[in-house]
Write an enzyme that holds these catalytic residues in place. Structure first.
Site, PDB file in Angstrom:
ATOM      1  N   GLY A 169       0.816  -1.206   0.000  1.00  0.00           N
ATOM      2  CA  GLY A 169       0.000   0.000   0.000  1.00  0.00           C
ATOM      3  C   GLY A 169       0.842   1.244   0.000  1.00  0.00           C
ATOM      4  O   GLY A 169       2.073   1.190  -0.157  1.00  0.00           O
ATOM      5  N   GLY A 170       0.197   2.379   0.182  1.00  0.00           N
ATOM      6  CA  GLY A 170       0.895   3.650   0.134  1.00  0.00           C
ATOM      7  C   GLY A 170       1.912   3.828   1.242  1.00  0.00           C
ATOM      8  O   GLY A 170       2.877   4.572   1.099  1.00  0.00           O
ATOM      9  N   ASP A 196      -9.792   9.830   7.239  1.00  0.00           N
ATOM     10  CA  ASP A 196     -10.031   8.987   6.060  1.00  0.00           C
ATOM     11  C   ASP A 196     -11.096   7.932   6.338  1.00  0.00           C
ATOM     12  O   ASP A 196     -10.906   6.755   6.053  1.00  0.00           O
ATOM     13  CB  ASP A 196      -8.721   8.318   5.616  1.00  0.00           C
ATOM     14  CG  ASP A 196      -8.804   7.789   4.178  1.00  0.00           C
ATOM     15  OD1 ASP A 196      -9.705   8.228   3.438  1.00  0.00           O
ATOM     16  OD2 ASP A 196      -7.973   6.947   3.802  1.00  0.00           O
TER      17      ASP A 196
END
Length: 546
Positions: free
Chosen positions: A76-77, A190
């Site tokens: 992932g990021g 988020d």
């Protein structure tokens, strides 16, 4: 981070079988099957757009500190995500290993460790737990609770839009988690269906609480005003500059998520991120009720308020939003799409409060614990109460029997504000309660001399008193909601008049400017008409043109 569905159902760790494994999702994007740098297997060209991971994908027998890596779940990021096993406590977990690119950025590791430690302090049934944060051989990692289930994004993709009961159940559980986090001055930034995980027994858990802020505060991502959160769910002010958002950004995202769960669609759309953010700036979207007729009008208005473009017009706290959502009394006690026999049940009291049932901790559905009615004051003395003593009956039961056998003396406040005492039969009292002619302050007694007790303390009136209290609270919330909307409408009307005045001012100044401009032109023309003959005569005299 939720593992890719194709990979979900991770391999077994020692002594534990991992099925339908879910781990919290990185805030910056979906999992990608890119190999991290330094892999022991045959190398392949990595995607330059993805950050390099910090451990080997095939390192099932490698360890990082107290954790043995079992299997890589994805990239992932923030870095690589592994199914791991904590050696000292003999338990499975999800291990996020920070990518070397992010670790090399000045100050990023310090923020990563600080927020992970803050996240570890959150102990709530609806938050994915953080077990540990550490560093080994230059690799930074955070260990989190492993969830045996899947995300709400996966569930919506499988079953489509949720029922109102299921959607409210999920959002209220998330609201409790955010309420706790906000009390600790933590903002998620988020909230989205992908970061809401549901266990196999139906427990709802919010993931990545705290880690989103780490990426958000990274100057390379926010100095240009770019917001990290998912564009479909984040508020417009976060898209402008994520560094200056507050807890109301979570309220907006929670409202957007509720919209998605009820409609299987997002409030705003666009062919690009720029178009999507531009649509959010306008603040106009199709009401959820037009996409799902099962949504009550009141609930639709609540979604609109949570997603107001201006943070000042939203709910100012998650608590306030939850109170309104609970007032519609449509939230389910459990999720209908969870089929486990011992699924988690959350019972909400008649007063719209939330009381986790014993199954919230044990995962077992149980019947409500019987509540012993309060003892009538002076009930032990039959001489004072005027009721004949009988074995096996509580004083409260004797009071009820006396009232049913005869008449009740009812003390209440009339519409004129005067306190009155009337003699009424049991059916008459119940009818008055059902029609709200009596309120929660009403007292009754079996004798005119008292003692006068609240309706809720008399068994024959107890159930109706609970319903009357619920109606009273719902009406009060409706009045508060109506007052809030009237306040917003007045603010809009004031802004409307100010806009009209501004237009009138601009048009007036434009008209004045036009008049001045025309006057100048007229003066120039008049001067020309007056001066040309004089100039002609002067020229004729000079050159004797006679």
């Amino acid at each position: 981070m939720t593992a890719d569905p194709k990979r979900r159902g991770a391999s077994t760790a020692p002594d534990d079988v991992m099925e339908d494994t879910v781990v919290p999702q990185d805030s910056a994007g979906d999992l990608e099957a890119t190999r991290p740098a330094g892999a022991g297997a045959a190398p392949r060209t990595p995607d330059p757009s993805q950050p390099r991971g910090g451990a080997d994908e095939t390192s099932a027998n490698k360890t990082l500190g107290d954790f043995r890596l079992v299997k890589k779940l994805g990239q992932g990021g923030m870095g690589a995500v592994y199914l791991a096993h904590q050696i000292s406590l003999d338990r499975p977990c999800a291990l996020k290993v920070l990518s070397r690119d992010l670790a090399a950025r000045p100050g990023f590791v310090e923020r990563f460790v600080r927020e992970a430690r803050a996240m570890a302090k959150i102990d709530h049934a609806n938050v994915v737990k953080c077990y540990a944060v550490g560093e080994d051989r230059g690799l930074h990692f955070v260990a989190m609770e492993l969830i045996d289930g899947q995300s709400m994004k996966d569930w919506v993709e499988q079953i489509g839009k949720l029922s109102v009961a299921d959607a409210l159940h999920v959002i209220l559980c998330c609201g409790e988690a955010l309420e706790h986090a906000h009390s600790l001055n933590m903002i998620h930034r988020d909230i989205k269906p992908d970061n809401i995980l549901v266990t196999s027994k139906g427990a709802v858990k919010v993931a990545d609480l705290g880690l989103a802020k780490v990426l958000d505060e990274d100057m390379s991502m926010t100095q240009s005003g770019t917001g990290l959160g998912t564009p479909h769910y984040m508020p417009p002010e976060q898209a402008r500059n994520a560094k200056y958002v507050d807890h109301r950004s979570d309220i907006y995202a929670l409202g957007s998520t509720l919209y998605n769960l009820l409609t299987n669609d997002t409030p705003f759309s666009g062919d690009s991120v720029v178009e999507l953010i531009a649509a959010k700036e306008k603040g106009q979207f199709t009401p959820a009720r037009r996409k799902n007729s099962e949504i009550p009008e009141r609930l639709d208005l609540m979604i609109d308020k949570a997603m107001a473009k201006d943070p000042r017009h939203r709910y100012q706290s998650v608590t306030e939003m939850m109170q309104d959502l609970e007032s519609v009394r449509l939230a389910g006690e459990s999720l209908s799409f969870i089929t486990a026999e011992d699924k988690v049940v959350v019972r909400r009291s008649a007063a719209s409060g939330v009381t986790p049932s014993p199954s919230m901790k044990s995962g077992v559905t149980r019947s409500p614990t019987p509540i012993t009615p309060p003892r009538r004051p002076g009930g032990k003395s039959s001489a004072k109460s005027g009721v004949k003593k009988s074995s096996g009956k509580s004083p409260k039961s004797r009071t009820s029997t006396a009232g049913v056998a005869g008449m009740w003396f009812v003390r209440y406040t009339s519409s004129s504000g005067k306190v009155k005492v009337s003699k009424m039969s049991t059916p008459q009292v119940l009818t008055a309660m059902k029609t709200d002619k009596l309120d929660t302050k009403t007292r009754v007694a079996a004798k005119s001399s008292g003692p006068f007790l609240p309706l809720a303390q008399i068994p024959v009136f107890e159930d109706e008193a609970g319903r009357m209290l619920t109606r009273s609270k719902a009406k009060q919330r409706e009045r508060n909601l109506a007052a809030e909307y009237q306040k917003i409408d007045r603010q809009y009307q004031r802004q409307k008049w100010w806009r009209l005045l501004a237009r009138w001012r601009d048009s007036t100044l434009g008209l004045v400017g036009l008049i001045v401009y025309l006057a100048v032109i007229a003066a120039v023309v008049a001067a020309a008409i007056w001066f040309v003959p004089i100039l002609w005569r002067m020229i004729a005299e000079q050159f004797n043109l006679g």
